[in-house]
Every structure is written in structure tokens, then in C-alpha cells.
Design an enzyme around this catalytic site. Structure first.
Site, PDB file in Angstrom:
ATOM      1  N   TYR A   1       1.348   2.966 -12.063  1.00 22.68           N
ATOM      2  CA  TYR A   1       0.153   3.808 -11.915  1.00 22.68           C
ATOM      3  C   TYR A   1      -0.395   3.736 -10.502  1.00 22.68           C
ATOM      4  O   TYR A   1       0.042   2.904  -9.693  1.00 22.68           O
ATOM      5  CB  TYR A   1      -0.921   3.379 -12.923  1.00 22.68           C
ATOM      6  CG  TYR A   1      -1.639   2.104 -12.546  1.00 22.68           C
ATOM      7  CD1 TYR A   1      -1.051   0.863 -12.698  1.00 22.68           C
ATOM      8  CD2 TYR A   1      -2.940   2.144 -12.022  1.00 22.68           C
ATOM      9  CE1 TYR A   1      -1.717  -0.310 -12.346  1.00 22.68           C
ATOM     10  CE2 TYR A   1      -3.623   0.983 -11.681  1.00 22.68           C
ATOM     11  CZ  TYR A   1      -3.005  -0.231 -11.840  1.00 22.68           C
ATOM     12  OH  TYR A   1      -3.664  -1.382 -11.485  1.00 22.68           O
TER      13      TYR A   1
ATOM     14  N   GLU B   1      -4.451 -12.944  -4.523  1.00 23.32           N
ATOM     15  CA  GLU B   1      -5.340 -11.775  -4.434  1.00 23.32           C
ATOM     16  C   GLU B   1      -6.321 -11.824  -5.591  1.00 23.32           C
ATOM     17  O   GLU B   1      -6.312 -12.775  -6.379  1.00 23.32           O
ATOM     18  CB  GLU B   1      -4.523 -10.477  -4.465  1.00 23.32           C
ATOM     19  CG  GLU B   1      -3.744 -10.305  -5.760  1.00 23.32           C
ATOM     20  CD  GLU B   1      -2.883  -9.047  -5.796  1.00 23.32           C
ATOM     21  OE1 GLU B   1      -3.187  -8.068  -5.094  1.00 23.32           O
ATOM     22  OE2 GLU B   1      -1.895  -9.052  -6.558  1.00 23.32           O
TER      23      GLU B   1
ATOM     24  N   LYS C   1       2.989  -1.798  -8.870  1.00 30.64           N
ATOM     25  CA  LYS C   1       1.703  -1.482  -9.513  1.00 30.64           C
ATOM     26  C   LYS C   1       1.996  -1.052 -10.949  1.00 30.64           C
ATOM     27  O   LYS C   1       1.981   0.132 -11.299  1.00 30.64           O
ATOM     28  CB  LYS C   1       0.943  -0.413  -8.713  1.00 30.64           C
ATOM     29  CG  LYS C   1      -0.556  -0.417  -8.989  1.00 30.64           C
ATOM     30  CD  LYS C   1      -1.302   0.341  -7.923  1.00 30.64           C
ATOM     31  CE  LYS C   1      -2.753   0.633  -8.260  1.00 30.64           C
ATOM     32  NZ  LYS C   1      -3.632  -0.516  -8.401  1.00 30.64           N
TER      33      LYS C   1
END
Ligand code: PLP
Length: 279
Positions: free
Chosen positions: A33, A179, A147
Site C-alpha cells: 500500500y 523507526e 510497505k
């Protein structure tokens, strides 16, 4: 104005947009996505998002259903229909509908879904005050650069943050900061911006790339290297960056102040430059 949905070539009001229960995105998380936001009604860094979608799709062996030009036209059409001042465009590409079996089905057609919702930016006061974060073990898989719609670890982490009264969960793998659950993480030490390098442990953020460019243009030294947890704890400043958070100072981590406990000058400068660059 209604939010807009798009499923396999057809636009419709979002509440009418549905896919089969046998879609592999639903049953296996077998898909990828992108989230693209607009500034002044124009999609921000569309080419970078489509390029990353292509990279993610390729890693899963998914064919891209549209060319760059066609993606651009579809998003523009969706934005025109939605008529929001600012929009958040979600694009999802899955391996399509097939009887449940882990291996790739023969001849399935990818499912392409797009939603266009009104974008409500984070309140200015949140950016000015900074946010809290918690650190958590990075239990995600080994290809965080893809992703993928498999976001369970991110979902659990963001929920843990929420329950702790924090905004973001910062992942730590083998003692190093990777992250956030929805953002990239940067620290500032002695005037240098330091962030985890691109690679399988992080998503290479579109915002990350712009922020690093802006820092270099400002003459701020940038280091893309492994950041150990102790460095995060003793940083002068920490900030998040991402499509939805833009440049967002972190002022407390695990209940302890970051630096002075107030947003620092480097994050403030980069946030200002970022706003100028996007508007
Ligand atoms: N890292 C993760 C895990 C994310 O989910 C996101 C944004 O969705 C980012 C980083 C930032 O990426 P971008 O700047 O492209 O939005």
C-alpha cells in the site's frame, strides 16, 4: 462531501466500496500500500510514492496494474470527485481473490483499492508542544522496507503507545533504533541529524528523504547510520517524520525528558523548512 472509494477501475462512494472475503489481502495480508497526502490539493511527491509502491509490489511478485501516468490520472480523478480542501489517498494492491491456499494462485487478478478521505492535519499545538513516545522491541519481520499491509506489529505497538498516553512507539531491534510504528525517527546530537540507514530494517520514508535533503541544504551535517538506544536516550533532540506527522518533535521517551524536555531548535528549523517546501 463524501469520501471516495475505488475498486478495480470503478469509483464509488466509499461506503459502497467492498472486496471479496477471499481477497488475499484480507486473508493473508498479501499486498502492499501507499498513503499520499495533498498540499494545496495536489498530491505530494506522487512519483516517489508510486516508485515505492512499484518496489514493494515487485518484492512480492505483484504486477503493477497501472503506469505512472495512469496512477497520476486515477488519483487526480479521485481528488476531483472528492473535492476536499486536503485529502489523504490510500492505495492498496493485493494478489487478488482466490480459494485460500498460501502459495500464489494461478491466474489471479490483483485487486486495486483506493480511498480518498478528508485530511485533517495534526493540530498545530501538538507540533509546537512536541509528543511523547515509548520504546518497544521491534518484533516485525525482516523486510520492513516493503510497505506491506501486514501491519500487526505496528498496530500492537501504536496501541501500546496509546495506552501509555504516548503518541508513537519507537522500535528497537538488537539495541538499535529502527523507526516508529508510523514514522521514521531522527535524533540530533551536537548539531548533527542522525537516523537509521535505508535497508530492510526500515521503511524508506518519502518524508525522511525530503527532511535529510533540507538538513543538508541548511548546512546541518547528516549521518545515516545505526543509532543505539543509549544515543536515543541522550540525544539533544528527537523528532519523527512521515506523511501524516510531517516533522514532529519528541519531548519525552519512556517517561524521561529528551534534552530540555521542549522541542529543540534543529527540529523547529527543519519543520519550518519543511512547511516552506510543501507549500
Ligand atoms: N515508517 C513506517 C513504519 C511508516 O508506516 C511510515 C509512514 O507510513 C513511515 C516510516 C514514513 O514514511 P513516509 O514519509 O513515506 O510517509
Amino acid at each position: 462531501m463524501p469520501a471516495i472509494g475505488f475498486v478495480n477501475g470503478t469509483f464509488m462512494p466509499l461506503e459502497q466500496a467492498t472486496v471479496s472475503v477471499e481477497d488475499r489481502g484480507y486473508q493473508f495480508g498479501d499486498g502492499v500500500y501507499e498513503v499520499i497526502r495533498t498540499y494545496g490539493g495536489t498530491p505530494f511527491r506522487m512519483e516517489a510514492h508510486v516508485a515505492r509502491l512499484e518496489r514493494s509490489a515487485k518484492a512480492l511478485g505483484l504486477p503493477m496494474p497501472y503506469s505512472n501516468r495512469e496512477w497520476g490520472e486515477l488519483v487526480a480523478e479521485g481528488l476531483k470527485r472528492a473535492e476536499f480542501a486536503e485529502s489523504k489517498v490510500y492505495i492498496q494492491l493485493t494478489r487478488g481473490v482466490a480459494p485460500r491456499d498460501h502459495a500464489f494462485p494461478a491466474g489471479s487478478r490483483p485487486t486495486v483499492v483506493m480511498t480518498i478521505r478528508e485530511l485533517r492535519p495534526l493540530a498545530r499545538a501538538i507540533g509546537e508542544a512536541g509528543v511523547e513516545a515509548i520504546t518497544l522491541d521491534d518484533i516485525r519481520w525482516g523486510r520492513c522496507d516493503i510497505k506491506s499491509v501486514n501491519l500487526l506489529a505496528n498496530v500492537l505497538a501504536r496501541q501500546r503507545a496509546k495506552e501509555a498516553g504516548a503518541f508513537e512507539a519507537i522500535f528497537v531491534r538488537d539495541g538499535t533504533v529502527t523507526e516508529g510504528s508510523v514514522s521514521n525517527v531522527m535524533i540530533v546530537k551536537a548539531g548533527r541529524v542522525i537516523t537509521a540507514p535505508e535497508g530492510p530494517r526500515i521503511l524508506s520514508g518519502v518524508t525522511r528523504s525530503l527532511v535529510l535533503d533540507l538538513a543538508r541544504k541548511e548546512g546541518i551535517p547528516v549521518e545515516e547510520r545505526t543509532v543505539v538506544l543509549e544515543e536515543l536516550r541522550h540525544a539533544d533532540e528527537v523528532f519523527l517524520c512521515g506523511t501524516t506527522v510531517e516533522v514532529l518533535p519528541v519531548v519525552r521517551i519512556d517517561g524521561r525528558d529528551v534534552g530540555t524536555g521542549k522541542p529543540g531548535p534543529v527540529a523547529a528549523r527543519l519543520s519550518e523548512r519543511f512547511k516552506q517546501a510543501v507549500t
